[in-house]
Design a protein around this motif. Structure first.
Motif, PDB file in Angstrom:
ATOM      1  N   ALA A 143       0.821  -1.335   0.008  1.00  0.00           N
ATOM      2  CA  ALA A 143      -0.055   0.021  -0.031  1.00  0.00           C
ATOM      3  C   ALA A 143       0.969   1.311  -0.003  1.00  0.00           C
ATOM      4  CB  ALA A 143      -1.032  -0.069   1.160  1.00  0.00           C
ATOM      5  N   GLU A 144       0.295   2.238  -0.626  1.00  0.00           N
ATOM      6  CA  GLU A 144       0.969   3.550  -0.719  1.00  0.00           C
ATOM      7  C   GLU A 144       0.690   4.297   0.544  1.00  0.00           C
ATOM      8  OE1 GLU A 144       3.007   5.062  -2.908  1.00  0.00           O
ATOM      9  OE2 GLU A 144       2.947   3.809  -4.734  1.00  0.00           O
ATOM     10  N   LEU A 145       1.579   4.809   1.218  1.00  0.00           N
ATOM     11  CA  LEU A 145       1.496   5.863   2.438  1.00  0.00           C
ATOM     12  C   LEU A 145       1.965   7.080   2.259  1.00  0.00           C
ATOM     13  CD1 LEU A 145       2.124   3.454   5.756  1.00  0.00           C
ATOM     14  CD2 LEU A 145      -0.141   4.012   4.693  1.00  0.00           C
ATOM     15  N   ASP A 146       1.156   8.107   2.159  1.00  0.00           N
ATOM     16  CA  ASP A 146       1.580   9.424   1.968  1.00  0.00           C
ATOM     17  C   ASP A 146       1.472  10.200   3.248  1.00  0.00           C
ATOM     18  OD1 ASP A 146       1.624   9.374  -0.986  1.00  0.00           O
ATOM     19  OD2 ASP A 146      -0.413   9.639  -0.782  1.00  0.00           O
ATOM     20  N   SER A 147       2.058  11.566   3.294  1.00  0.00           N
ATOM     21  CA  SER A 147       2.365  12.209   4.506  1.00  0.00           C
ATOM     22  C   SER A 147       0.904  12.204   5.255  1.00  0.00           C
ATOM     23  CB  SER A 147       2.855  13.757   4.108  1.00  0.00           C
ATOM     24  OG  SER A 147       3.071  14.516   5.104  1.00  0.00           O
ATOM     25  N   GLY A 148      -0.016  12.609   4.677  1.00  0.00           N
ATOM     26  CA  GLY A 148      -1.350  12.376   5.595  1.00  0.00           C
ATOM     27  C   GLY A 148      -1.761  11.279   6.085  1.00  0.00           C
ATOM     28  N   ASP A 149      -1.297  10.265   5.658  1.00  0.00           N
ATOM     29  CA  ASP A 149      -1.489   8.892   6.183  1.00  0.00           C
ATOM     30  C   ASP A 149      -0.806   8.615   7.738  1.00  0.00           C
ATOM     31  OD1 ASP A 149      -3.097   8.363   4.055  1.00  0.00           O
ATOM     32  OD2 ASP A 149      -1.567   7.742   2.971  1.00  0.00           O
ATOM     33  N   PHE A 150       0.208   9.420   7.876  1.00  0.00           N
ATOM     34  CA  PHE A 150       0.931   9.296   9.079  1.00  0.00           C
ATOM     35  C   PHE A 150       0.418   9.827  10.416  1.00  0.00           C
ATOM     36  CE2 PHE A 150       4.504   8.351   5.901  1.00  0.00           C
ATOM     37  CZ  PHE A 150       4.641   6.896   6.135  1.00  0.00           C
ATOM     38  N   LEU A 151       0.184   9.006  11.492  1.00  0.00           N
ATOM     39  CA  LEU A 151      -0.115   9.742  12.562  1.00  0.00           C
ATOM     40  C   LEU A 151       1.039  10.551  13.323  1.00  0.00           C
ATOM     41  CD1 LEU A 151      -2.403   6.864  14.150  1.00  0.00           C
ATOM     42  CD2 LEU A 151      -3.023   9.179  12.952  1.00  0.00           C
ATOM     43  N   THR A 152       2.192   9.770  13.451  1.00  0.00           N
ATOM     44  CA  THR A 152       3.448  10.222  13.668  1.00  0.00           C
ATOM     45  C   THR A 152       4.358   9.652  12.479  1.00  0.00           C
ATOM     46  OG1 THR A 152       2.856  10.039  15.995  1.00  0.00           O
ATOM     47  CG2 THR A 152       5.422  10.138  15.396  1.00  0.00           C
TER      48      THR A 152
END
Length: 254
Positions: A143-152
């Motif tokens: 899966a792709e994780l972008d900046s907005g997907d990270f809690l930290t």
């Protein structure tokens, strides 16, 4: 006339327990809170697991499961999800001040594992036993994780390697190929890891060939859609504002 098995028993015999076991009656003890000694305005440093992301991934798999003996009817199917690998691969970074450490702002999340299925089915025997078939259906994906997907955001330190060259001692027009200076800087990072939260399964199981009622079939074909829920964590270090608390236990000397 009504049959009464206890008519001839004494009241003591009627009150006896059929299968007595030994027991001990517990005695209440004194219970008091422990006084606390508080030291405010502390700034401790913690190194703890931090939740980087909480994701729901949808996995789609298809498999043919051989049945021996052959089945006439599927009675029940239970499933569990197992993760074998959760790997976060950073692909975009933001440098932290002037350090060699970077915050990850984009990454690929690789997952793999298997679905463990327990299939109960009946054969053509009219009064036969239920048969049990256990299989493991593998799955994998990313899966792709972008900046907005990270809690930290994850943190990664970049290692460095430098190499210096020298001129020939007697001829300044040519380099020396037998003499070099090396400098290496190695940073060891905390590996992000995964934690399984749960899974939802949506599936259809059927015979790939149409059979008549009470007809036998094998293999069993299944098409599964699985929503798997997981956390991605990394151990990081934080300084916090806190109040230190120490239990003040009475030693009997006061």
């Amino acid at each position: 006339m009504k049959n009464c098995n206890s008519c001839n028993k004494t009241p003591q015999q009627q009150n006896e327990v059929l299968c007595p076991v030994p027991s001990t009656q517990q005695i209440p003890v004194a219970d008091h809170s422990i006084p606390l000694c508080e030291t405010p305005n502390q700034h401790p440093t913690f190194k703890v697991p931090v939740v980087l992301a909480e994701r729901s991934l949808q996995i789609v798999v298809e498999a043919n499961i051989p049945l021996d003996p052959k089945a006439t009817e599927i009675k029940r199917v239970t499933k569990n999800a197992f993760l074998k690998q959760v790997k976060l691969i950073p692909v975009r970074f933001d440098q932290i001040d002037d350090t060699d450490f970077f915050e990850v702002k984009k990454a690929k999340l690789f997952v793999s594992g298997f679905i463990r299925k327990n299939i109960e089915y009946s054969s053509h025997d009219c009064q036969g036993v239920l048969h049990d078939r256990i299989v493991e259906v593998p799955f994998s994906g990313f899966a792709e994780l972008d900046s907005g997907d990270f809690l930290t955001r994850p943190i990664i330190g970049i290692s460095d390697s430098e190499k210096a060259y020298f001129l020939n001692d007697t001829n300044g027009e040519v380099p020396r190929l037998d003499k070099y200076f090396f400098q290496n800087s190695v940073k060891y990072n905390e590996q992000p890891y995964g934690e399984l939260l749960g899974a939802n399964f949506y599936e259809i199981d059927f015979s790939p060939v149409t059979v008549e009622p009470e007809g036998e079939f094998s293999p069993l074909r299944e098409k599964i859609v699985m929503d798997i829920f997981l956390k991605v964590l990394q151990v990081q270090q934080f300084k916090v504002h806190a109040t230190r608390i120490i239990p003040n236990m009475d030693n009997g000397l006061g």
